[in-house]
Write a protein that holds these residues in place. Structure first.
Motif, PDB file in Angstrom:
ATOM      1  N   VAL A 161       1.805   0.881 -14.911  1.00  0.00           N
ATOM      2  CA  VAL A 161       0.962   1.650 -14.083  1.00  0.00           C
ATOM      3  C   VAL A 161       2.088   2.597 -13.435  1.00  0.00           C
ATOM      4  N   SER A 162       1.428   3.802 -13.405  1.00  0.00           N
ATOM      5  CA  SER A 162       2.279   5.016 -12.932  1.00  0.00           C
ATOM      6  C   SER A 162       0.973   5.782 -11.893  1.00  0.00           C
ATOM      7  N   ILE A 163       1.892   6.360 -11.142  1.00  0.00           N
ATOM      8  CA  ILE A 163       1.182   7.488 -10.100  1.00  0.00           C
ATOM      9  C   ILE A 163       2.047   8.691  -9.995  1.00  0.00           C
ATOM     10  N   LEU A 218      -1.323  -5.686  -4.243  1.00  0.00           N
ATOM     11  CA  LEU A 218      -1.672  -4.839  -4.986  1.00  0.00           C
ATOM     12  C   LEU A 218      -1.946  -3.381  -4.238  1.00  0.00           C
ATOM     13  N   ARG A 219      -2.901  -3.500  -3.184  1.00  0.00           N
ATOM     14  CA  ARG A 219      -3.173  -2.353  -2.380  1.00  0.00           C
ATOM     15  C   ARG A 219      -1.863  -1.739  -1.774  1.00  0.00           C
ATOM     16  N   LYS A 220      -0.892  -2.606  -1.197  1.00  0.00           N
ATOM     17  CA  LYS A 220       0.380  -2.048  -0.776  1.00  0.00           C
ATOM     18  C   LYS A 220       1.032  -1.061  -1.869  1.00  0.00           C
ATOM     19  N   LYS A 221       0.884  -1.411  -3.122  1.00  0.00           N
ATOM     20  CA  LYS A 221       1.683  -0.736  -4.309  1.00  0.00           C
ATOM     21  C   LYS A 221       0.799   0.350  -4.719  1.00  0.00           C
ATOM     22  N   ILE A 222      -0.796   0.628  -4.719  1.00  0.00           N
ATOM     23  CA  ILE A 222      -1.279   1.865  -5.321  1.00  0.00           C
ATOM     24  C   ILE A 222      -2.010   2.320  -4.174  1.00  0.00           C
ATOM     25  N   GLU A 223      -2.407   1.931  -3.117  1.00  0.00           N
ATOM     26  CA  GLU A 223      -3.140   2.741  -1.999  1.00  0.00           C
ATOM     27  C   GLU A 223      -2.251   3.679  -1.234  1.00  0.00           C
ATOM     28  N   LYS A 224      -2.769   4.722  -1.120  1.00  0.00           N
ATOM     29  CA  LYS A 224      -2.170   5.843  -0.140  1.00  0.00           C
ATOM     30  C   LYS A 224      -2.098   5.077   1.317  1.00  0.00           C
TER      31      LYS A 224
END
Length: 243
Positions: A161-163, A218-224
């Motif tokens: 997964v990437s942002i 998971l939220r810590k890693k993908i959410e702003k």
């Protein structure tokens, strides 16, 4: 299919031997490590499909070892410990663990948890089990299959997964959970449904806390803003949903 390899990490040689005998009887290949340092050294040599990790060990404890393992491997980690408080389990999941089994454990429970974790890991190492209802694009360069969701890019081939081009380090369980929610966006997944789909085993009392910890990580890693999530939303009284 290649025989699954399991790394058993425990400072008690008798426990390691018992686990090895039990799991070898199920056809698994077993390697042993007496502490966290030996476990990390073993990971430098070969890959594993499951790591069974004790918590109370000299030197690096299980939590610290788990954090270091996650820098090298996304293989599922099953904590094995006499510490059975919810706070202990929460700390285990927060360290990157996938499941938690309290000593003393039964033969059937150990084998069942091990098989479920390995099966799920092997599925997500290259097989797409869910129907797509989000934008998917096949890349002819390397035959990548990319799922786009807001700023996220899920590479189903590499299971990454990437942002904005930056890879986000997820555990196997976190990837499985995100993949399921994204591929079934707008559907509400209760804690029970989410647990049974991702862990591939029956829901049990206490699993709701497991789900909450993994969602929070998971939220810590993908959410702003993890405290005000936009990607994985909580539908109070019902469950979780990606919009």
């Amino acid at each position: 299919m290649e025989t699954a390899r399991i790394l058993v990490v425990d400072d008690n040689p008798e426990i390691r031997e018992i686990i090895q005998i039990l799991l070898m009887g199920e056809g698994f290949q077993i390697e042993q490590a007496g502490n966290g340092t030996e476990a990390l050294e073993a990971l430098e040599i070969q890959e594993f499909d499951l790591i069974i990790l004790d918590i109370m060990m000299p030197g690096m404890n299980g939590y610290q070892t788990c954090l270091e393992i996650r820098k090298k491997s996304n293989a599922p980690i099953l904590f094995l410990s006499a510490k059975g408080q919810e706070s202990d389990k929460t700390l285990g999941f927060s360290s990157g663990g996938d499941d938690y089994l309290v000593k003393p454990f039964s033969y059937n429970e150990l084998v069942s948890r091990a098989k479920a974790l390995i099966r799920r890991y092997q599925i997500y190492k290259g097989k797409d089990s869910f129907s797509a209802n989000v934008e998917t694009k096949d890349s002819f360069a390397g035959q990548k299959k990319i799922v786009y969701f807001h700023d996220l890019e899920l590479d189903e081939t590499a299971e990454t997964v990437s942002i904005d081009g930056k890879t986000i380090e997820l555990t196997d369980t976190e990837y499985a959970m995100l993949h399921l929610l994204v591929k079934n966006r707008h559907q509400i997944f209760s804690a029970e449904r989410l647990y049974e789909a991702v862990w591939d085993e029956s829901y049990y009392y206490g699993a709701n806390n497991t789900i909450m910890v993994h969602i929070r990580n998971l939220r810590k890693k993908i959410e702003k803003d993890p405290k005000n999530p936009e990607l994985i939303k909580t539908i109070w009284g019902k469950g979780y949903r990606c919009d």
